[in-house]
Structures are given as structure tokens and as C-alpha cells.
Design a protein around this motif. Structure first.
Motif, PDB file in Angstrom:
ATOM      1  N   LYS A 212       0.795  -1.204   0.170  1.00  0.00           N
ATOM      2  CA  LYS A 212      -0.017  -0.027   0.081  1.00  0.00           C
ATOM      3  C   LYS A 212       0.947   1.434  -0.098  1.00  0.00           C
ATOM      4  CE  LYS A 212      -4.311  -1.464   1.164  1.00  0.00           C
ATOM      5  NZ  LYS A 212      -4.931  -2.840   2.062  1.00  0.00           N
TER       6      LYS A 212
ATOM      7  N   ALA B 150       2.022   1.832  -3.520  1.00  0.00           N
ATOM      8  CA  ALA B 150       0.965   2.384  -4.291  1.00  0.00           C
ATOM      9  C   ALA B 150       0.566   3.738  -4.137  1.00  0.00           C
ATOM     10  CB  ALA B 150      -0.195   1.313  -4.242  1.00  0.00           C
TER      11      ALA B 150
ATOM     12  N   PRO C 182      -1.697   8.315  -5.931  1.00  0.00           N
ATOM     13  CA  PRO C 182      -1.990   6.945  -6.589  1.00  0.00           C
ATOM     14  C   PRO C 182      -2.313   6.819  -8.135  1.00  0.00           C
ATOM     15  CG  PRO C 182      -2.894   7.356  -4.428  1.00  0.00           C
ATOM     16  CD  PRO C 182      -2.512   8.621  -4.561  1.00  0.00           C
TER      17      PRO C 182
ATOM     18  N   LEU D 105      -1.035   4.648  -1.431  1.00  0.00           N
ATOM     19  CA  LEU D 105      -2.399   4.365  -0.519  1.00  0.00           C
ATOM     20  C   LEU D 105      -2.113   4.920   1.195  1.00  0.00           C
ATOM     21  CD1 LEU D 105      -3.899   1.354  -2.135  1.00  0.00           C
ATOM     22  CD2 LEU D 105      -4.351   3.695  -2.703  1.00  0.00           C
TER      23      LEU D 105
ATOM     24  N   ILE E  49       0.576   2.432 -11.376  1.00  0.00           N
ATOM     25  CA  ILE E  49       1.016   0.957 -10.637  1.00  0.00           C
ATOM     26  C   ILE E  49      -0.622   0.366 -10.849  1.00  0.00           C
ATOM     27  CG2 ILE E  49       1.227  -0.012  -8.563  1.00  0.00           C
ATOM     28  CD1 ILE E  49       3.290   2.202  -7.817  1.00  0.00           C
TER      29      ILE E  49
ATOM     30  N   ALA F  34     -11.871  -6.359  -5.011  1.00  0.00           N
ATOM     31  CA  ALA F  34     -12.689  -4.873  -5.329  1.00  0.00           C
ATOM     32  C   ALA F  34     -12.944  -4.683  -6.386  1.00  0.00           C
ATOM     33  CB  ALA F  34     -11.271  -4.062  -4.695  1.00  0.00           C
ATOM     34  N   LEU F  35     -13.857  -5.583  -7.184  1.00  0.00           N
ATOM     35  CA  LEU F  35     -14.421  -5.269  -8.252  1.00  0.00           C
ATOM     36  C   LEU F  35     -15.688  -4.512  -7.769  1.00  0.00           C
ATOM     37  CD1 LEU F  35     -14.415  -8.755  -9.946  1.00  0.00           C
ATOM     38  CD2 LEU F  35     -13.042  -6.721 -10.479  1.00  0.00           C
ATOM     39  N   PHE F  36     -15.987  -3.173  -8.961  1.00  0.00           N
ATOM     40  CA  PHE F  36     -17.114  -2.397  -8.400  1.00  0.00           C
ATOM     41  C   PHE F  36     -18.369  -3.259  -8.689  1.00  0.00           C
ATOM     42  CE2 PHE F  36     -13.799   0.342 -10.310  1.00  0.00           C
ATOM     43  CZ  PHE F  36     -13.253   0.835  -9.103  1.00  0.00           C
ATOM     44  N   PRO F  37     -19.274  -3.316  -7.382  1.00  0.00           N
ATOM     45  CA  PRO F  37     -20.304  -4.315  -7.289  1.00  0.00           C
ATOM     46  C   PRO F  37     -21.558  -4.123  -8.377  1.00  0.00           C
ATOM     47  CG  PRO F  37     -20.320  -3.365  -5.334  1.00  0.00           C
ATOM     48  CD  PRO F  37     -19.102  -2.847  -6.110  1.00  0.00           C
TER      49      PRO F  37
ATOM     50  N   ARG G  69      -8.842  -5.474 -15.467  1.00  0.00           N
ATOM     51  CA  ARG G  69      -9.124  -4.070 -15.213  1.00  0.00           C
ATOM     52  C   ARG G  69      -7.777  -3.256 -15.001  1.00  0.00           C
ATOM     53  NH1 ARG G  69     -12.440  -2.828  -9.696  1.00  0.00           N
ATOM     54  NH2 ARG G  69     -10.506  -3.474  -8.930  1.00  0.00           N
ATOM     55  N   THR G  70      -6.828  -3.914 -14.314  1.00  0.00           N
ATOM     56  CA  THR G  70      -5.602  -3.342 -14.048  1.00  0.00           C
ATOM     57  C   THR G  70      -4.633  -3.242 -15.232  1.00  0.00           C
ATOM     58  OG1 THR G  70      -5.731  -4.003 -11.901  1.00  0.00           O
ATOM     59  CG2 THR G  70      -3.581  -3.624 -12.668  1.00  0.00           C
TER      60      THR G  70
ATOM     61  N   PHE H 296      -6.463  -6.346  -5.539  1.00  0.00           N
ATOM     62  CA  PHE H 296      -6.634  -6.479  -3.988  1.00  0.00           C
ATOM     63  C   PHE H 296      -7.016  -8.007  -3.709  1.00  0.00           C
ATOM     64  CE2 PHE H 296      -7.138  -2.032  -5.165  1.00  0.00           C
ATOM     65  CZ  PHE H 296      -6.804  -1.216  -3.952  1.00  0.00           C
TER      66      PHE H 296
END
Lengths: 365, 223
Positions: free
Chosen positions: A41, A44, A72, A46, A77, A85-88, A144-145, A81
Motif C-alpha cells: 500500500k 501504491a 496514486p 495509499l 501502478i 475489489a470489483l465495483f459491485p 481491469r488493471t 486487491f
């Protein structure tokens, strides 16, 4: 090239992390709560470290002296996670498209569709994360990354959210997907030595907030530099030794009256050291064998596992753990009480030596 | 039906809508800040925003009169510069309704926003989005049920305010006479048709609001 040298104090926990990594997969290994995720973290952006520097491919991302702290969103980078941590509230397609910043709409669509097919997610575009299996979720997170073309990829315990029966297959899949689509630096956090060994090229060992050893994975397993590194990599047998002599490639050791011989390696020799031997390297037989480091011993207890059994043995005043494959020994079929006399052989090339004073700083905790 | 005057009905809905709108514009950012920050200052502000729930309406009304009355600093400034008067006007009714209803809005939104997993926000940050962008694209969509439940609650509260509105805006027929005050006035005057009509509307709205809030809360728990 990633160069990290940071310090951060949180309550009575202090993180001291310093390592460098080139391209390839670097595994960050340590027990839980030892600062692995915190390190990720900080890299990154955070969390801000209290002190230190972070440089990525020559660019300064963080430096307390020049007061640089890149946000960030400007660090370039990629971060996967622990629970992805996919957006629901977004579909697979929109999750993957979230980080694409290309101004042209058709180009954006092209990029996303290409990534979806690369990650074998075709047909799932309109589904929501909760409708996917763990492995699919993992691939969406990775897609996604990777679509943002990061210079550094951070994976935080990527397999902890998966069932154990799919873990190994997915490990292989993930590794090949990453190797095919990403050519930069990968940091992978894990507390499992087997996982680290299977997935990584090099390993960084963490213990109680401090990075204690970094090296090729074979080297880390073969020659742990400290007792804690040895413990985290699964070593169970330790004994204090005095170095009493050296002779053509061997070191002679004395451990409370027992004389041992070990193959000499690059480890710097001190008069008093700690020796370690892994449970599966110990050999036990019912007949006396004419080899060095052979001692009489008796069995105290057995702990049966699925594929191997751990045997607790008592030998010359020491208690040791040996691990024997289940299909490999008569010992496992005989009750402990009936075993009268056994012989323990400690292979001289498997003994490793460590400085015995490495851990003194922990005695205060 | 001759003795039913519809003015209080329209006025009340207009006042409640405006108050809710102001509540969203001011309350949502405040809820966001309170959900992200921890510390004494945010605890203090949190307590302050909840005061209107506990204080008697007359006390609130008194504070508003002191703060916004014609002899106060703000009241004088508004009257001299913009020719705006707050006391005994519709504006006053809106101010009163906003103050009594905004705590519900803030409380519900804050709870919903602070429940969002920090990893979602961190993921969005690393994907290159700004904080404002994340608030709009991630936080509001994930927390919308909580926020919407806060909005409906605060609307119901704004619609039903009696004491504070009476203190600040008075009960001028055709100007500041809102529904709850009109009910009181009608009973005093023996106009039961009017009272029954307004009571029925108030009850229907209250029931609908609570029903919506309950449904939303159940859906939040289910996830």
C-alpha cells in the motif's frame, strides 16, 4: 527497476522495508500482520511512509527529503486487491473499462474487447461481479488493471479468496496470463511458502515489520539467512552449535556434546551459530547405517497427515521433527510403543548455518 | 368542499421539496466529509448536525430568529443588499424546514457512505480517477439506497414541521400557512372537513415514506 526503502510506525508496530526488484515476479513472504500488505500500500501511494524513498524505473514516487509524494492516480501502478475489489454496481465490461482513459470512444471499446478476449471472459461482459466464480473475478480484476498498462503490478494474496481445489490450477493460469500480457515488475504478497515458491522468481522474506532476506527462491529455501526466515520458509528444527573446526569443504559442529559435520558454504562463520535442518530432509531407519551424522533416537509421537506423517523424535537430548511420505515407511504401520531402536541420519549437505544473534531485537517486544 | 383551501397543501409540498433539495446539496458533501474523516472536529460537527433532532422546535425557532431576524447581522445584510427578508416569509418556512430535516439526510447518507469498502475507492484511485469522480461514479451508486432513504426521511420531516416553522415564518394565511399549522388552525375554527383532508394527506405521505425506507433498508441488508 523498483527501489524501496521506507519506514512507518503505527502504534507499536514499526515497518522497515527495503528492497529492490527488477522485472519478474518477486514474492513477499511473511506471516500475517508482518507488514507485507502495508508495504504494497505504501508503494501504491495509499499510505504515506514516515520516512524513506520509493523509486520506480528512475522516477521518484516518494521521498521525505524532497517532499515528493506522487498521488496514486499518477503512479501508473496496477493493484489486484485481496478480494479483487470489483465495483459491485458495474458490469464486467464497465469494470474493465473503468481505468481506460483513451479519448476516442471506438478505440476504448476496442481496447476493452481485446482485453476481454485475452482474459477469456467473452460472454460475461454483461454480468455483474457477484455472478462470477472466484477465478473469473480474479481475471476481471487483472484485466481491469492490465488495461491501464502499469509499470508495476502488485498482487495482494491473490489466491486467499479461492477454494483450495481450484487454487493450483488458477495459480498456473494466472502466472501464464501475467507472463503473456505483462512484462514489468510484479510484487506478489503471500504467507504461503509453497505458493511463493511455485509463482515467484525471487523471494523477499518479511518478519515482524522488517524485510530480513531477499534472493532467488532456491537460495532462500536452501540458505535462510536468519532464524525467522527459516521458520517462515517452513523449517522446524533448530539447534545452537559451536564451530569447532573446518576440513576440506566441511565444517565441524558441536551441539551440546554431539558432533556434527556440515557442508561448508558461503555463510560467514562465527564461533557460535544456529543450525537448521528441514523436517523432510531428516532420514530415519531401523538399521544402523554407516554414514556421518547418524545417531540413535526414539519416537515420541506421530502426527498423521494426508500425504506425509510428522514424527517427533528424541535424540541425544534434543527433540526434532521429521517428515516422512506416507507410502514410504514401515514406521507408520507400527505402533510407537513397539519401536525399540531407530537411527537418525542428518544429511550433511542439508544443514544450514545462521547467525544466532539475529533475533535479539525482538526480545524487547 | 367549499371550506377546503388547497393553498397549505401546495405551499407545504413546495417548501418541503425546496428544503430537501437544499438538504441534498449541503448535506451530501457534509455526509461525505464526515464519513471520511475521524477526529474531534468531525465528532463536533456530527453532534452539531444532530442537534435539531433533539432540541425542542421552539428552541430551534428561537435560534433562527436570533440568527436571521431583521435586527441580526445576517438579517440586516440580506435585507439591505438583496432586499430579502426571512422572518415571516416563505423563505423563512424553507429555512426552518431545512434545519429540522437535514439531520436525517446527513445521518443516513453518512452511514451508507462509511460502509463502503475502502478497497473500492483505492482501486478507483489507482485506476486514475480523482476523488470527486470517485464520489460520483463509485460512492453514490454503491450507497444510493442509504442516501435515498435519507432523502425520503428528510422530506417527510420537512413536510411535517410545525413548531420551528411557526416561530420563524408564522401562520399568515395565503403566505406562510403550511399544512401542519393549517390543521391546528382548522380545528380551532371548527373546520373539520379541512382538518380531516389535511390529516389524511399527511398520514398517506408519512406511511409511504416509511414503507419506502423499510424496503430500502431490507435491500441494503441483503446486499
Amino acid at each position: 527497476m523498483l527501489e524501496v526503502s521506507i519506514e512507518k510506525t503505527l502504534g507499536n508496530f514499526t515497518l522497515q522495508s527495503s528492497f529492490t526488484s527488477g522485472n519478474g515476479v518477486l514474492g513477499i513472504l511473511g506471516s500475517s500482520g508482518c507488514g507485507k500488505s502495508m508495504t504494497l500500500k505504501c508503494v501504491a501511494g495509499l499510505y504515506a511512509p514516515d520516512k524513506g524513498t520509493i523509486r520506480l524505473n528512475g522516477k521518484e514516487l516518494f521521498n521525505t527529503e524532497t517532499k515528493v509524494n506522487v498521488l496514486p492516480r499518477h503512479r501508473n501502478i496496477g493493484y489486484v486487491f485481496q478480494n479483487y475489489a470489483l465495483f459491485p454496481h458495474l458490469t464486467v465490461y464497465k469494470n474493465i473499462a473503468y481505468g481506460v482513459r483513451h479519448p476516442d470512444k471506438t478505440k476504448r471499446h476496442e481496447l476493452v474487447t481485446e482485453m476481454i478476449s485475452k482474459m477469456q471472459l467473452g460472454g460475461h461482459e454483461k454480468q455483474y461481479p457477484s455472478q462470477l466464480s472466484g477465478g473469473q473475478q480474479q481475471r476481471v480484476a487483472l484485466a481491469r488493471t492490465l488495461i491501464t498498462e502499469p509499470e508495476l503490478l502488485l498482487l495482494d494474496e491473490p489466491f486467499s479468496a479461492l477454494d483450495s481445489h481450484v487454487k493450483q490450477i488458477l495459480e498456473k493460469e494466472l502466472l501464464s496470463v501475467i507472463k503473456k500480457n505483462f512484462h514489468g515488475i510484479v510484487l506478489l504478497v503471500t504467507h504461503n511458502i509453497e505458493e511463493a515458491y511455485r509463482l515467484c522468481d525471487r523471494i523477499l522474506v518479511f518478519d515482524r515489520g522488517k524485510s530480513v532476506q531477499i534472493g532467488e527462491k532456491q537460495e532462500i529455501i536452501r540458505f535462510p539467512a536468519t532464524i525467522s526466515a527459516a521458520r517462515i520458509t517452513g523449517c522446524k528444527n533448530f539447534f545452537e552449535v559451536k564451530i569447532i573446526g573446518e576440513e576440506d569443504g566441511f565444517v565441524r559442529l558441536n551441539s551440546e556434546g554431539i558432533c556434527l559435520r556440515a557442508v561448508k558454504n558461503n555463510t560467514k562463520l562465527l564461533p557460535k551459530m544456529m543450525a537448521g535442518i528441514r523436517a523432510h530432509d531428516l532420514k530415519i531407519s531401523s538399521k544402523s547405517i554407516n554414514e556421518p551424522n547418524t545417531f540413535e533416537c526414539r519416537v515420541i509421537d506421530k502426527i498423521e497427515g494426508i500425504f506425509s506423517t510428522t514424527i517427533i523424535i528424541y535424540c541425544q537430548g534434543k527433540t526434532l521433527q521429521a517428515e516422512i511420505p506416507n507410502n514410504d515407511s514401515f514406521l507408520l504401520t507400527v505402533p510407537i510403543e513397539q519401536i525399540q531402536k531407530l537411527w537418525l541420519q542428518i544429511p550433511e549437505e542439508k544443514i544450514f548455518l545462521m547467525s544466532s544473534e539475529q533475533d535479539h531485537r525482538y526480545t524487547s517486544c | 368542499m367549499d371550506n377546503i383551501d388547497l393553498f397549505p397543501l401546495f405551499l407545504s409540498f413546495r417548501v418541503a421539496f425546496t428544503a430537501t433539495l437544499i438538504g441534498i446539496v449541503c448535506g451530501l458533501p457534509l455526509a461525505y466529509l464526515l464519513s471520511r474523516r475521524q477526529g474531534r472536529l468531525s465528532d463536533f460537527i456530527d453532534t452539531l448536525t444532530n442537534l435539531p433532532v433533539v432540541l425542542p422546535p421552539t428552541v430551534l425557532g428561537y435560534y433562527l430568529l436570533v440568527l436571521l431576524g431583521r435586527s441580526s447581522w445576517i438579517g440586516k445584510f440580506l435585507e439591505e443588499q438583496f432586499n430579502i427578508m426571512i422572518v415571516f416569509t416563505t423563505t423563512g418556512a424553507v429555512v426552518a424546514a431545512t434545519v429540522v430535516s437535514i439531520p436525517y439526510m446527513i445521518k443516513a447518507s453518512r452511514a451508507a457512505l462509511s460502509e463502503i469498502n475502502e478497497d473500492y475507492l483505492n482501486a478507483a484511485r489507482l485506476l486514475g480517477r480523482t476523488e470527486l469522480n470517485i464520489f460520483v461514479t463509485i460512492m453514490i451508486p454503491i450507497a444510493w439506497r442509504g442516501i435515498f432513504s435519507g432523502i425520503t426521511m428528510s422530506f417527510a420531516r420537512a413536510l411535517g414541521d410545525f413548531g420551528t416553522t411557526l416561530m420563524v415564518a408564522g401562520s399568515i394565511p395565503g403566505k406562510t400557512l403550511t399544512m401542519p399549522i393549517a390543521i391546528y388552525d382548522s380545528l380551532q375554527a371548527g373546520n373539520y372537513d379541512m382538518a380531516n383532508f389535511l390529516v389524511l394527506i399527511m398520514t398517506t405521505v408519512a406511511f409511504a415514506v416509511l414503507y419506502i425506507v423499510n424496503r430500502l433498508e431490507k435491500r441494503i441488508k441483503k446486499g
